[in-house]
Design a protein around this motif. Sequence first.
Motif, PDB file in Angstrom:
ATOM      1  N   ASP A  65       0.846  -1.194   0.000  1.00  0.00           N
ATOM      2  CA  ASP A  65       0.000   0.000   0.000  1.00  0.00           C
ATOM      3  C   ASP A  65       0.881   1.242   0.000  1.00  0.00           C
ATOM      4  OD1 ASP A  65      -2.431  -1.433   0.187  1.00  0.00           O
ATOM      5  OD2 ASP A  65      -2.216  -1.581   2.371  1.00  0.00           O
ATOM      6  N   ASP A  66       0.509   2.222  -0.833  1.00  0.00           N
ATOM      7  CA  ASP A  66       1.196   3.508  -0.847  1.00  0.00           C
ATOM      8  C   ASP A  66       0.569   4.370   0.248  1.00  0.00           C
ATOM      9  OD1 ASP A  66       2.218   6.046  -1.285  1.00  0.00           O
ATOM     10  OD2 ASP A  66       2.068   5.900  -3.464  1.00  0.00           O
ATOM     11  N   ILE A  67       1.314   4.598   1.332  1.00  0.00           N
ATOM     12  CA  ILE A  67       0.789   5.342   2.487  1.00  0.00           C
ATOM     13  C   ILE A  67       1.540   6.654   2.695  1.00  0.00           C
ATOM     14  CG2 ILE A  67      -0.084   3.276   3.655  1.00  0.00           C
ATOM     15  CD1 ILE A  67       2.456   3.478   5.480  1.00  0.00           C
ATOM     16  N   ALA A  68       2.185   7.146   1.625  1.00  0.00           N
ATOM     17  CA  ALA A  68       3.003   8.362   1.747  1.00  0.00           C
ATOM     18  C   ALA A  68       2.211   9.538   2.303  1.00  0.00           C
ATOM     19  CB  ALA A  68       3.600   8.719   0.393  1.00  0.00           C
ATOM     20  N   ASP A  69       0.973   9.702   1.865  1.00  0.00           N
ATOM     21  CA  ASP A  69       0.154  10.838   2.313  1.00  0.00           C
ATOM     22  C   ASP A  69      -0.946  10.398   3.266  1.00  0.00           C
ATOM     23  OD1 ASP A  69       1.655  12.582   0.694  1.00  0.00           O
ATOM     24  OD2 ASP A  69       0.440  12.043  -1.062  1.00  0.00           O
ATOM     25  N   GLU A  70      -0.771   9.258   3.902  1.00  0.00           N
ATOM     26  CA  GLU A  70      -1.772   8.709   4.822  1.00  0.00           C
ATOM     27  C   GLU A  70      -1.113   8.368   6.151  1.00  0.00           C
ATOM     28  OE1 GLU A  70      -3.790   5.437   2.987  1.00  0.00           O
ATOM     29  OE2 GLU A  70      -3.930   6.466   1.067  1.00  0.00           O
ATOM     30  N   PRO A  71      -1.914   8.139   7.182  1.00  0.00           N
ATOM     31  CA  PRO A  71      -1.322   7.791   8.484  1.00  0.00           C
ATOM     32  C   PRO A  71      -0.739   6.380   8.519  1.00  0.00           C
ATOM     33  CG  PRO A  71      -3.715   7.819   8.628  1.00  0.00           C
ATOM     34  CD  PRO A  71      -3.353   8.338   7.268  1.00  0.00           C
ATOM     35  N   GLY A  72      -1.075   5.536   7.555  1.00  0.00           N
ATOM     36  CA  GLY A  72      -0.570   4.164   7.552  1.00  0.00           C
ATOM     37  C   GLY A  72      -1.368   3.286   8.493  1.00  0.00           C
ATOM     38  N   MET A  73      -0.720   2.303   9.048  1.00  0.00           N
ATOM     39  CA  MET A  73      -1.403   1.380   9.955  1.00  0.00           C
ATOM     40  C   MET A  73      -1.724   2.092  11.262  1.00  0.00           C
ATOM     41  SD  MET A  73      -0.244  -2.381  11.365  1.00  0.00           S
ATOM     42  CE  MET A  73      -0.413  -3.176   9.786  1.00  0.00           C
ATOM     43  N   GLN A  74      -2.977   2.020  11.673  1.00  0.00           N
ATOM     44  CA  GLN A  74      -3.420   2.638  12.925  1.00  0.00           C
ATOM     45  C   GLN A  74      -4.391   1.683  13.612  1.00  0.00           C
ATOM     46  OE1 GLN A  74      -2.224   5.646  14.129  1.00  0.00           O
ATOM     47  NE2 GLN A  74      -0.855   5.476  12.376  1.00  0.00           N
ATOM     48  N   VAL A  75      -3.877   0.640  14.219  1.00  0.00           N
ATOM     49  CA  VAL A  75      -4.707  -0.338  14.923  1.00  0.00           C
ATOM     50  C   VAL A  75      -4.537  -0.060  16.413  1.00  0.00           C
ATOM     51  CG1 VAL A  75      -5.211  -2.775  15.289  1.00  0.00           C
ATOM     52  CG2 VAL A  75      -4.381  -2.003  13.053  1.00  0.00           C
ATOM     53  N   GLY A  76      -5.582   0.502  17.011  1.00  0.00           N
ATOM     54  CA  GLY A  76      -5.530   0.912  18.415  1.00  0.00           C
ATOM     55  C   GLY A  76      -5.420  -0.256  19.383  1.00  0.00           C
ATOM     56  N   PRO A  77      -5.264   0.043  20.674  1.00  0.00           N
ATOM     57  CA  PRO A  77      -5.098  -1.008  21.687  1.00  0.00           C
ATOM     58  C   PRO A  77      -6.248  -2.015  21.665  1.00  0.00           C
ATOM     59  CG  PRO A  77      -4.643   1.143  22.633  1.00  0.00           C
ATOM     60  CD  PRO A  77      -5.217   1.384  21.261  1.00  0.00           C
ATOM     61  N   HIS A  78      -5.875  -3.286  21.676  1.00  0.00           N
ATOM     62  CA  HIS A  78      -6.842  -4.382  21.699  1.00  0.00           C
ATOM     63  C   HIS A  78      -6.167  -5.602  22.330  1.00  0.00           C
ATOM     64  CE1 HIS A  78      -4.556  -4.851  17.956  1.00  0.00           C
ATOM     65  NE2 HIS A  78      -4.813  -6.148  18.050  1.00  0.00           N
ATOM     66  N   PRO A  79      -6.950  -6.477  22.961  1.00  0.00           N
ATOM     67  CA  PRO A  79      -6.368  -7.655  23.615  1.00  0.00           C
ATOM     68  C   PRO A  79      -6.315  -8.867  22.676  1.00  0.00           C
ATOM     69  CG  PRO A  79      -8.659  -7.487  24.199  1.00  0.00           C
ATOM     70  CD  PRO A  79      -8.353  -6.291  23.321  1.00  0.00           C
ATOM     71  N   HIS A  80      -5.447  -9.786  22.998  1.00  0.00           N
ATOM     72  CA  HIS A  80      -5.416 -11.128  22.416  1.00  0.00           C
ATOM     73  C   HIS A  80      -5.245 -12.060  23.601  1.00  0.00           C
ATOM     74  CE1 HIS A  80      -4.749 -10.314  18.087  1.00  0.00           C
ATOM     75  NE2 HIS A  80      -4.123  -9.226  18.511  1.00  0.00           N
ATOM     76  N   MET A  81      -5.951 -13.157  23.616  1.00  0.00           N
ATOM     77  CA  MET A  81      -5.764 -14.124  24.703  1.00  0.00           C
ATOM     78  C   MET A  81      -5.606 -15.514  24.111  1.00  0.00           C
ATOM     79  SD  MET A  81      -8.034 -13.051  27.933  1.00  0.00           S
ATOM     80  CE  MET A  81      -9.272 -11.872  27.497  1.00  0.00           C
ATOM     81  N   GLY A  82      -4.571 -16.193  24.534  1.00  0.00           N
ATOM     82  CA  GLY A  82      -4.348 -17.563  24.093  1.00  0.00           C
ATOM     83  C   GLY A  82      -3.861 -17.656  22.657  1.00  0.00           C
ATOM     84  N   LEU A  83      -3.227 -16.608  22.156  1.00  0.00           N
ATOM     85  CA  LEU A  83      -2.731 -16.611  20.782  1.00  0.00           C
ATOM     86  C   LEU A  83      -1.291 -16.138  20.735  1.00  0.00           C
ATOM     87  CD1 LEU A  83      -5.692 -14.889  18.920  1.00  0.00           C
ATOM     88  CD2 LEU A  83      -5.056 -17.285  18.746  1.00  0.00           C
ATOM     89  N   GLN A  84      -0.641 -16.475  19.644  1.00  0.00           N
ATOM     90  CA  GLN A  84       0.661 -15.920  19.314  1.00  0.00           C
ATOM     91  C   GLN A  84       0.533 -15.341  17.918  1.00  0.00           C
ATOM     92  OE1 GLN A  84       3.703 -18.931  19.481  1.00  0.00           O
ATOM     93  NE2 GLN A  84       4.791 -17.842  21.055  1.00  0.00           N
ATOM     94  N   THR A  85       1.126 -14.196  17.668  1.00  0.00           N
ATOM     95  CA  THR A  85       1.147 -13.646  16.322  1.00  0.00           C
ATOM     96  C   THR A  85       2.583 -13.582  15.830  1.00  0.00           C
ATOM     97  OG1 THR A  85       1.262 -11.359  17.083  1.00  0.00           O
ATOM     98  CG2 THR A  85      -0.931 -12.251  16.650  1.00  0.00           C
ATOM     99  N   VAL A  86       2.734 -13.843  14.550  1.00  0.00           N
ATOM    100  CA  VAL A  86       4.016 -13.713  13.879  1.00  0.00           C
ATOM    101  C   VAL A  86       3.811 -12.668  12.790  1.00  0.00           C
ATOM    102  CG1 VAL A  86       5.806 -14.872  12.537  1.00  0.00           C
ATOM    103  CG2 VAL A  86       4.580 -16.130  14.324  1.00  0.00           C
ATOM    104  N   SER A  87       4.429 -11.505  12.945  1.00  0.00           N
ATOM    105  CA  SER A  87       4.321 -10.427  11.964  1.00  0.00           C
ATOM    106  C   SER A  87       5.572 -10.446  11.095  1.00  0.00           C
ATOM    107  CB  SER A  87       4.203  -9.075  12.662  1.00  0.00           C
ATOM    108  OG  SER A  87       3.045  -9.039  13.461  1.00  0.00           O
ATOM    109  N   TRP A  88       5.371 -10.462   9.773  1.00  0.00           N
ATOM    110  CA  TRP A  88       6.467 -10.539   8.820  1.00  0.00           C
ATOM    111  C   TRP A  88       6.350  -9.339   7.904  1.00  0.00           C
ATOM    112  CZ3 TRP A  88       6.749 -14.748   4.488  1.00  0.00           C
ATOM    113  CH2 TRP A  88       7.986 -14.665   3.841  1.00  0.00           C
ATOM    114  N   LEU A  89       7.293  -8.421   7.997  1.00  0.00           N
ATOM    115  CA  LEU A  89       7.215  -7.171   7.257  1.00  0.00           C
ATOM    116  C   LEU A  89       8.117  -7.210   6.026  1.00  0.00           C
ATOM    117  CD1 LEU A  89       5.530  -4.679   7.807  1.00  0.00           C
ATOM    118  CD2 LEU A  89       7.526  -3.639   8.827  1.00  0.00           C
ATOM    119  N   HIS A  90       7.550  -6.781   4.893  1.00  0.00           N
ATOM    120  CA  HIS A  90       8.307  -6.704   3.632  1.00  0.00           C
ATOM    121  C   HIS A  90       8.745  -5.272   3.342  1.00  0.00           C
ATOM    122  CE1 HIS A  90       7.167 -10.808   2.875  1.00  0.00           C
ATOM    123  NE2 HIS A  90       5.900 -10.497   2.925  1.00  0.00           N
ATOM    124  N   ASP A  91       7.836  -4.304   3.571  1.00  0.00           N
ATOM    125  CA  ASP A  91       8.121  -2.887   3.350  1.00  0.00           C
ATOM    126  C   ASP A  91       7.498  -2.075   4.472  1.00  0.00           C
ATOM    127  OD1 ASP A  91       9.463  -2.624   0.702  1.00  0.00           O
ATOM    128  OD2 ASP A  91       7.618  -3.575  -0.025  1.00  0.00           O
TER     129      ASP A  91
END
Length: 141
Positions: A65-91
């Motif tokens: 995604d071209d986010i040059a003129d945008e705020p980009g990712m904005q995911v506010g505080p939220h819980p996760h229970m009993g999970l693991q996340t693996v985040s893999w960033l390319h750009d």
Amino acid sequence: MSNLDREPVPSLCGGRGFVVAEPVRELLSPRKVKLGESTEVRRLLPNLGRRMVGAWCFVDHYGPDDIADEPGMQVGPHPHMGLQTVSWLHDGEVLHRDSTGSLQTIRPRELGLMTSGRAISHSEESPRKHARLLHGAQLWV
């Protein structure tokens, strides 16, 4: 369980008779899901007829995604229970912050691993000054 027989008779158990001798290819169509204020992901799992692949229960892909003129990712505080996340960033960059005080920036070619805990929330956001492109995937265990 141990076999206590002194002279056990061999028995055939299981085997690979049911296993296909070649890779299985299954093409799934993702659905679009809005996360936070401005991020849209393509969610591949869960999918109708395919809830999981091994331990993976969610697979989200975002960008490029071209986010040059945008705020980009904005995911506010939220819980996760009993999970693991693996985040893999390319750009781009994603700032991960949680309620225990942890603060970590995930950059291209890096993996971010988060193990959720009880009563802990986290947020994911692009830094104020961020790269033009945002592209990555998140897999949930």
